[in-house]
Design an enzyme around this catalytic site. Structure first.
Site, PDB file in Angstrom:
ATOM      1  N   GLU A 276       1.160  -0.628  -0.146  1.00 34.44           N
ATOM      2  CA  GLU A 276       0.437  -0.313  -0.135  1.00 34.44           C
ATOM      3  C   GLU A 276       0.988   1.253   0.152  1.00 34.44           C
ATOM      4  O   GLU A 276       1.179   2.234  -0.332  1.00 34.44           O
ATOM      5  CB  GLU A 276      -1.205  -0.149   0.897  1.00 34.44           C
ATOM      6  N   HIS A 279       2.031   2.346  -3.863  1.00 40.02           N
ATOM      7  CA  HIS A 279       1.041   2.879  -4.220  1.00 40.02           C
ATOM      8  C   HIS A 279       1.583   4.189  -3.977  1.00 40.02           C
ATOM      9  O   HIS A 279       1.072   5.479  -4.700  1.00 40.02           O
ATOM     10  CB  HIS A 279      -0.351   2.629  -4.052  1.00 40.02           C
ATOM     11  N   GLU A 351      -0.658  -1.982  -9.481  1.00 38.45           N
ATOM     12  CA  GLU A 351      -0.433  -3.546  -8.640  1.00 38.45           C
ATOM     13  C   GLU A 351       1.149  -3.795  -8.093  1.00 38.45           C
ATOM     14  O   GLU A 351       1.397  -4.161  -7.536  1.00 38.45           O
ATOM     15  CB  GLU A 351      -1.069  -4.068  -8.678  1.00 38.45           C
ATOM     16  N   ASP A 355       3.669  -4.006  -5.899  1.00 33.15           N
ATOM     17  CA  ASP A 355       4.675  -5.837  -5.563  1.00 33.15           C
ATOM     18  C   ASP A 355       5.943  -5.353  -5.222  1.00 33.15           C
ATOM     19  O   ASP A 355       6.801  -5.429  -4.077  1.00 33.15           O
ATOM     20  CB  ASP A 355       3.728  -6.668  -6.465  1.00 33.15           C
TER      21      ASP A 355
END
Length: 420
Positions: A276, A279, A351, A355
């Site tokens: 998170e 991001h 995403e 990661d």
């Protein structure tokens, strides 16, 4: 029927039937015979779990198909008859454009609420309950619905009324509408973690001081200054797990589901949070807001042009500008479905980047891989989504694709090490 009404029908129903076609593809593809379990998930999915996952995926897909058909039928009744009747009723009940428009949209919202309510009840107490995810009691369900209605009335009605006043008072009302949209987004970010979320869940500080310290270190490295790390009693309502950033400025919060703490190790939670944080670090949140605002500007300007256009005036027999606004909104929302498909592609790319950041900042890919495996099992992920459906609607890549990418990161690291 005017030429625009023909275009309207072709676009709205063309997109709707294409979406139903994709849903049917995904439903048919979710079969036990079509599951080819990826090697990187074989250690966590037993035969019984595979069968349960397939059953859950098919049940969800069928539910979405049925609810979509009902919504399309209800929309069709509204387009060809109902919205005109509600327009006439609003004109009899009140004087003044803004008040009539408020009644018009309130009646439509109320009808939609009652149409969607049985599906919400079925999803919660039948579908989710059958597969062990629902923990919501009828009392909590009713309480939450009442709170949602009060919030919609308390916040939504004044905003809609102000928007209608602007439409009635200014030639270039799209400017004021856009200011309202951006202002509402900022207001939501400010009050959601401090006012709205506590209405539905109990929040308390994370008690594991060691984990809290490590999460703060990751947040600091990502440049995400945060006031508090909170645990939400999500397990009171659902068996699903999650973690998220919320808020802006002094209202920033990190929120963890209590079920996340129950089902995952500290290392896995660290990795999930690092994802998170990725991001935020990769500016996905900022980019998302910029894209969202750009789309909002484009949509509001198009809406203004359509409503003020002689081509759209009187569409399907309605005459009031607020009713024309509704038809224009339905038309544009169908066209903008294409943008949703593009957004899904961008989201999947982000995403993978998040990661990669999580692996870099924690120095290890294995906790994230274990977390992805556990999330797949605990959420009964669809093991055989149709490729076209996944390409257009999946905001997150399937877990096995993410694990494969993470394993690739390990291979690259090992290769660099071997080269000295």
């Amino acid at each position: 029927m005017t030429s625009f009404e023909t275009v309207f029908i072709l676009v709205v129903y063309g997109i709707a039937f294409f979406e139903l076609f994709l849903l049917s593809l995904n439903f048919r593809n979710a079969k036990l015979s079509k599951v080819s379990l990826p090697d990187n998930l074989r250690d966590v999915f037993s035969d019984d779990l595979i069968e349960k996952s397939v059953e859950y995926s098919r049940a969800k897909s069928l539910f979405v198909i049925v609810s979509s058909v009902v919504n399309l039928v209800a929309l069709s009744i509204g387009i060809f008859w109902g919205f005109g009747v509600i327009e006439s009723l609003s004109m009899k009940l009140a004087e003044g454009f803004a008040l009539r428009g408020l009644i018009f949209f309130s009646l439509i919202a109320s009808i939609y609420f009652f149409i969607s309510l049985p599906f919400s009840i079925y999803s919660t107490f039948v579908l989710e309950n059958r597969y062990g995810f629902n923990r919501t009691t009828p009392k909590t369900f009713v309480s939450d619905k009442i709170k949602e209605i009060l919030l919609a009335a308390g916040i939504g009605l004044p905003l809609v009324y102000l928007a209608l006043l602007a439409i009635d008072s200014f030639e270039y009302w799209w400017v004021y509408l856009l200011i309202g949209v951006v202002g509402f987004e900022i207001l939501t970010q400010l009050i959601f973690p401090t006012v709205i979320l506590p209405l539905f869940y109990k929040l308390k500080p994370l008690e594991d001081e060691n984990l809290a310290k490590r999460i703060r270190e990751i947040a600091d490295k990502a440049g995400f200054g945060v006031k508090s790390i909170l645990v939400m009693d999500a397990s009171r309502k659902t068996g699903h797990t999650n973690a998220f950033f919320t808020g802006i400025g002094r209202a920033k919060r990190i929120v963890l589901y209590d079920s996340l703490l129950e089902k995952h190790s500290s290392e896995e939670i660290e990795a999930i949070f690092a994802h998170e944080a990725g991001h935020f670090k990769r500016k996905h949140i900022l980019k998302g807001m910029l894209i969202s605002n750009a789309v909002a500007i484009f949509a509001v300007v198009l809406l203004w042009m359509m409503v003020e256009s002689d081509t759209v005036a009187g569409i399907f027999g309605v005459s009031e500008k607020y009713a024309i606004l509704l038809y224009a909104g339905i038309f544009l929302s169908s066209i903008f479905t294409v943008l949703d498909w593009i957004d899904s592609f961008i989201s999947r790319k982000w995403e993978f980047e998040a990661d990669s950041y999580a692996a870099m900042i924690t120095g290890d890919t294995q906790p994230m891989i274990r977390a992805l495996k556990n999330l797949s099992v605990s959420n009964l992920s669809n093991l055989s989504p149709h490729p076209l459906y996944a390409a257009l609607y999946y905001s997150h890549p399937p877990s096995w694709e993410r694990i494969e990418k993470l394993n690739g990161i390990v291979s690259n690291i090992d290769e660099r090490k071997s080269r000295g």
